[in-house]
Design a protein around this motif. Structure first.
Motif, mmCIF file in Angstrom:
data_model
loop_
_atom_site.group_PDB
_atom_site.id
_atom_site.type_symbol
_atom_site.label_atom_id
_atom_site.label_comp_id
_atom_site.label_asym_id
_atom_site.label_seq_id
_atom_site.Cartn_x
_atom_site.Cartn_y
_atom_site.Cartn_z
ATOM 1 N N LEU A 79 0.858 -1.182 0.000
ATOM 2 C CA LEU A 79 0.000 0.000 0.000
ATOM 3 C C LEU A 79 0.895 1.234 0.000
ATOM 4 C CD1 LEU A 79 -2.461 -1.078 2.836
ATOM 5 C CD2 LEU A 79 -2.932 -1.086 0.386
ATOM 6 N N MET A 80 0.389 2.344 -0.542
ATOM 7 C CA MET A 80 1.191 3.572 -0.585
ATOM 8 C C MET A 80 1.578 4.014 0.820
ATOM 9 S SD MET A 80 1.751 3.992 -3.625
ATOM 10 C CE MET A 80 1.102 3.087 -5.001
ATOM 11 N N LYS A 81 0.687 3.798 1.774
ATOM 12 C CA LYS A 81 0.962 4.138 3.163
ATOM 13 C C LYS A 81 2.177 3.339 3.672
ATOM 14 C CE LYS A 81 -1.567 4.495 7.504
ATOM 15 N NZ LYS A 81 -2.890 4.351 8.120
ATOM 16 N N GLU A 82 2.244 2.052 3.295
ATOM 17 C CA GLU A 82 3.364 1.199 3.703
ATOM 18 C C GLU A 82 4.662 1.676 3.047
ATOM 19 O OE1 GLU A 82 1.592 -3.227 4.343
ATOM 20 O OE2 GLU A 82 1.310 -2.402 2.335
ATOM 21 N N VAL A 83 4.586 1.990 1.758
ATOM 22 C CA VAL A 83 5.763 2.491 1.037
ATOM 23 C C VAL A 83 6.238 3.781 1.698
ATOM 24 C CG1 VAL A 83 6.582 3.477 -1.152
ATOM 25 C CG2 VAL A 83 5.146 1.420 -1.171
ATOM 26 N N SER A 84 5.293 4.645 2.013
ATOM 27 C CA SER A 84 5.590 5.914 2.660
ATOM 28 C C SER A 84 6.358 5.688 3.969
ATOM 29 C CB SER A 84 4.263 6.652 2.911
ATOM 30 O OG SER A 84 4.459 7.769 3.717
ATOM 31 N N TYR A 85 5.836 4.822 4.841
ATOM 32 C CA TYR A 85 6.503 4.540 6.126
ATOM 33 C C TYR A 85 7.859 3.869 5.935
ATOM 34 C CZ TYR A 85 2.214 5.723 8.662
ATOM 35 O OH TYR A 85 1.139 6.379 9.186
ATOM 36 N N MET A 86 7.943 2.964 4.971
ATOM 37 C CA MET A 86 9.198 2.233 4.732
ATOM 38 C C MET A 86 10.308 3.147 4.227
ATOM 39 S SD MET A 86 7.755 -1.276 3.057
ATOM 40 C CE MET A 86 9.338 -2.075 2.798
ATOM 41 N N THR A 87 9.931 4.294 3.679
ATOM 42 C CA THR A 87 10.934 5.225 3.165
ATOM 43 C C THR A 87 11.048 6.483 4.026
ATOM 44 O OG1 THR A 87 9.288 6.040 1.580
ATOM 45 C CG2 THR A 87 10.847 4.391 0.776
ATOM 46 N N GLY A 88 10.570 6.382 5.268
ATOM 47 C CA GLY A 88 10.793 7.445 6.231
ATOM 48 C C GLY A 88 9.823 8.618 6.194
ATOM 49 N N PHE A 89 8.709 8.456 5.480
ATOM 50 C CA PHE A 89 7.691 9.519 5.447
ATOM 51 C C PHE A 89 6.517 9.079 6.314
ATOM 52 C CE2 PHE A 89 9.926 10.049 1.416
ATOM 53 C CZ PHE A 89 10.024 11.418 1.265
ATOM 54 N N THR A 90 6.285 9.747 7.438
ATOM 55 C CA THR A 90 5.147 9.371 8.278
ATOM 56 C C THR A 90 3.870 10.054 7.811
ATOM 57 O OG1 THR A 90 5.800 11.087 9.838
ATOM 58 C CG2 THR A 90 6.417 8.827 10.390
ATOM 59 N N ASP A 91 4.024 11.130 7.084
ATOM 60 C CA ASP A 91 2.868 11.859 6.564
ATOM 61 C C ASP A 91 2.678 11.468 5.101
ATOM 62 O OD1 ASP A 91 1.126 13.731 5.462
ATOM 63 O OD2 ASP A 91 2.002 15.432 6.525
ATOM 64 N N THR A 92 1.641 10.687 4.833
ATOM 65 C CA THR A 92 1.448 10.185 3.464
ATOM 66 C C THR A 92 1.110 11.299 2.475
ATOM 67 O OG1 THR A 92 -0.796 9.529 4.119
ATOM 68 C CG2 THR A 92 0.868 7.800 4.048
ATOM 69 N N LYS A 93 0.460 12.367 2.955
ATOM 70 C CA LYS A 93 0.171 13.509 2.068
ATOM 71 C C LYS A 93 1.475 14.164 1.619
ATOM 72 C CE LYS A 93 -4.418 15.379 2.881
ATOM 73 N NZ LYS A 93 -5.056 15.028 4.156
ATOM 74 N N TYR A 94 2.369 14.356 2.580
ATOM 75 C CA TYR A 94 3.672 14.960 2.280
ATOM 76 C C TYR A 94 4.467 14.043 1.349
ATOM 77 C CZ TYR A 94 8.333 16.939 2.950
ATOM 78 O OH TYR A 94 9.573 17.484 2.733
#
Length: 115
Positions: A79-94
């Motif tokens: 999920l994009m949320k998972e990709v976001s967290y895995m790459t150090g972005f906690t804010d998925t909008k950002y």
């Protein structure tokens, strides 16, 4: 505009890449920590990174994280949320905003386009 990197520069960039890899999912990872891992003070590090890569350390870390995100988006069903967290972005909008600024499309559009 190729230029010669000294052995010392290559060594430093190796340490930088290794530190970024080890902290890929760490949203709390700071540029101070990165400079410390490389073994130079923040100001020197800031200037050195800018001259070697054309990016500030912060921009460089973001670039590497976004490249990893693009790989994960293409090569996985995460999920994009998972990709976001895995790459150090906690804010998925950002994350979406940064991704679109780099690739010109949203992460979802990127996945669909790469299929």
């Amino acid at each position: 505009k190729p230029f010669l990197m000294t052995e010392h520069d290559e060594d430093m960039m190796g340490k930088v890449m290794e530190a970024i890899e080890q902290n890929m999912d760490n949203d709390k990872f700071t540029i101070e920590e990165l400079a410390t891992k490389v073994g130079i003070n923040r100001t020197t590090f800031q200037n050195k990174m800018k001259s070697l890569t054309g990016f500030t350390p912060l921009e460089f870390v973001r670039e590497i994280r976004l490249k990893r995100a693009a790989q994960l988006i293409t090569d996985s069903r995460l999920l994009m949320k998972e990709v976001s967290y895995m790459t150090g972005f906690t804010d998925t909008k950002y994350f979406g905003k940064c991704f679109k600024a780099k690739y010109g499309v949203t992460p979802l559009e990127y996945r669909n386009r790469e299929k």
